[in-house]
Design an enzyme around this catalytic site. Structure first.
Site, PDB file in Angstrom:
ATOM      1  N   HIS A   1      15.643  46.028  31.850  1.00  0.00           N
ATOM      2  CA  HIS A   1      15.251  45.287  32.948  1.00  0.00           C
ATOM      3  C   HIS A   1      15.628  43.740  32.843  1.00  0.00           C
ATOM      4  O   HIS A   1      16.367  42.893  33.010  1.00  0.00           O
ATOM      5  CB  HIS A   1      14.113  45.638  33.683  1.00  0.00           C
ATOM      6  CG  HIS A   1      13.698  45.056  34.769  1.00  0.00           C
ATOM      7  ND1 HIS A   1      14.309  44.583  35.890  1.00  0.00           N
ATOM      8  CD2 HIS A   1      12.503  44.300  34.937  1.00  0.00           C
ATOM      9  CE1 HIS A   1      13.774  43.923  36.738  1.00  0.00           C
ATOM     10  NE2 HIS A   1      12.682  43.722  36.362  1.00  0.00           N
TER      11      HIS A   1
ATOM     12  N   GLY B   1       0.476  70.409  12.430  1.00  0.00           N
ATOM     13  CA  GLY B   1       1.116  69.539  13.249  1.00  0.00           C
ATOM     14  C   GLY B   1       2.394  68.848  12.768  1.00  0.00           C
ATOM     15  O   GLY B   1       3.092  68.391  13.104  1.00  0.00           O
TER      16      GLY B   1
ATOM     17  N   LYS C   1       8.394  48.161  45.266  1.00  0.00           N
ATOM     18  CA  LYS C   1       7.347  49.004  44.846  1.00  0.00           C
ATOM     19  C   LYS C   1       6.196  48.097  44.194  1.00  0.00           C
ATOM     20  O   LYS C   1       6.553  47.127  43.443  1.00  0.00           O
ATOM     21  CB  LYS C   1       7.941  49.865  43.839  1.00  0.00           C
ATOM     22  CG  LYS C   1       6.879  50.788  43.060  1.00  0.00           C
ATOM     23  CD  LYS C   1       7.633  51.822  42.261  1.00  0.00           C
ATOM     24  CE  LYS C   1       7.863  51.321  40.893  1.00  0.00           C
ATOM     25  NZ  LYS C   1       8.581  52.318  40.147  1.00  0.00           N
TER      26      LYS C   1
END
Ligand code: R5P
Length: 298
Positions: free
Chosen positions: A127, A36, A190
């Site tokens: 945000h 990996g 939402k």
């Protein structure tokens, strides 16, 4: 003379960016060992200014690669390193929503600031933080928006459409796209219960017979757009199309969108995907050239 470094899984955008900037393009050679680990190979001598293009979709392995590429590039001669990361991951976790949660945006931003002199990205999910300069403290952070490009595309391919942002946070993109395309816009509300479980409440507009285009910064599982599409069709929308800057569209997202009645899915080439129709390369090229001017207006 600068150089553009890129990875071959982002070849299409890399070639468009090289053409738009006239920078020579070299791909980083990458080997993944069976355990990996990753080995990177860069050109043995880099110019003083080196630009690295690397989007952070599927981010975990790529963050390790970025760390290695940046450190290696400095050793090989790069004095000023600019990261162009069209999709910047980890921007949505911008506060501890429950006690003890790690605020990933802050820490990923600080790591990038440690590795790069400038970071250019597109429609980052900012945000509660206002600017990219705050995300990469002490460095040059540039946030571009593809919303006007998508707005122009939509005006041409779905004339007169209503642009509908699927949540309140999408207002910034819906508004900019609508202005560019001369279109109406509105947003939904939402409530997310889980990764694949979302409730979307549509605004109280008349949708009967209208062409609706759902517009958002990013589609990941697609469930936000699925719920918004179902709601719009249930309210009599004639067609529902989707336009997003970053088409992550993981797992069965595309099939779910089709099953919900979505007609077309359009995206920018920030993340390679069959839905790519709008290129951000010219916009990135302009930002790269302005970021090199001493008092770049951002
Ligand atoms: C978050 O508010 C973003 O703007 C997107 O609406 C969200 O990330 C989409 O996620 P998903 O496709 O998994 O519903």
């Amino acid at each position: 003379m600068s150089l553009l470094l890129a990875f071959d899984d982002e070849r299409a955008l890399a070639e468009r960016l090289a053409q738009a900037t006239s920078l020579p393009l070299v791909f980083v050679a990458r080997h993944r060992f069976p355990d990996g680990e990753t080995r990177l190979r860069l050109p043995p001598a880099l110019p003083a200014h080196t630009v690295l293009l690397r989007g952070l979709q599927q981010p975990n392995e790529k963050l390790t690669e970025l760390m290695l590429a940046a450190a290696g590039a400095r050793e090989l001669g790069a004095q000023r390193l600019t990261l162009v990361s069209p999709y910047l991951a980890y921007m949505r976790q911008d506060m501890a929503f429950t006690p003890g949660e790690v605020v990933s945006q802050r820490h990923v931003g600080r790591s990038l600031a440690g590795w790069f002199d400038a970071v250019i990205t597109v429609d980052p999910h900012l945000h509660r933080v206002a600017t990219m300069d705050e995300v990469v403290p002490g460095r040059c952070g540039i946030a571009l928006s593809a919303a006007p490009l998508l707005g122009a595309w939509i005006a041409e391919h779905a004339p007169g459409a209503l642009l509908l942002g699927p949540d309140e946070e999408s207002l910034q993109w819906a508004r900019a796209a609508a202005a560019a395309g001369g279109l109406d816009h509105a947003v939904c509300r939402k409530l997310r219960h889980a990764d694949h479980e979302v409730e979307v409440e549509l605004p109280g507009l008349e949708l009967r017979g209208r062409a609706v285009v759902l517009l958002d910064d990013v589609a990941s599982t697609g469930r936000t757009l699925v719920e918004a599409a179902r709601g719009a069709l249930a309210r009599g929308a004639a067609t529902v199309d989707v336009a997003v800057t970053h088409a992550l569209l993981v797992g069965d997202a595309l099939e779910q969108l089709r099953a919900a009645g979505v007609r077309e899915v359009w995206s920018t080439d920030s993340v390679p995907h069959p839905s790519n129709v709008v290129s951000i390369a010219p916009m990135l090229a302009r930002a790269l050239s302005s970021s090199e001017r001493p008092s770049a207006a951002r």
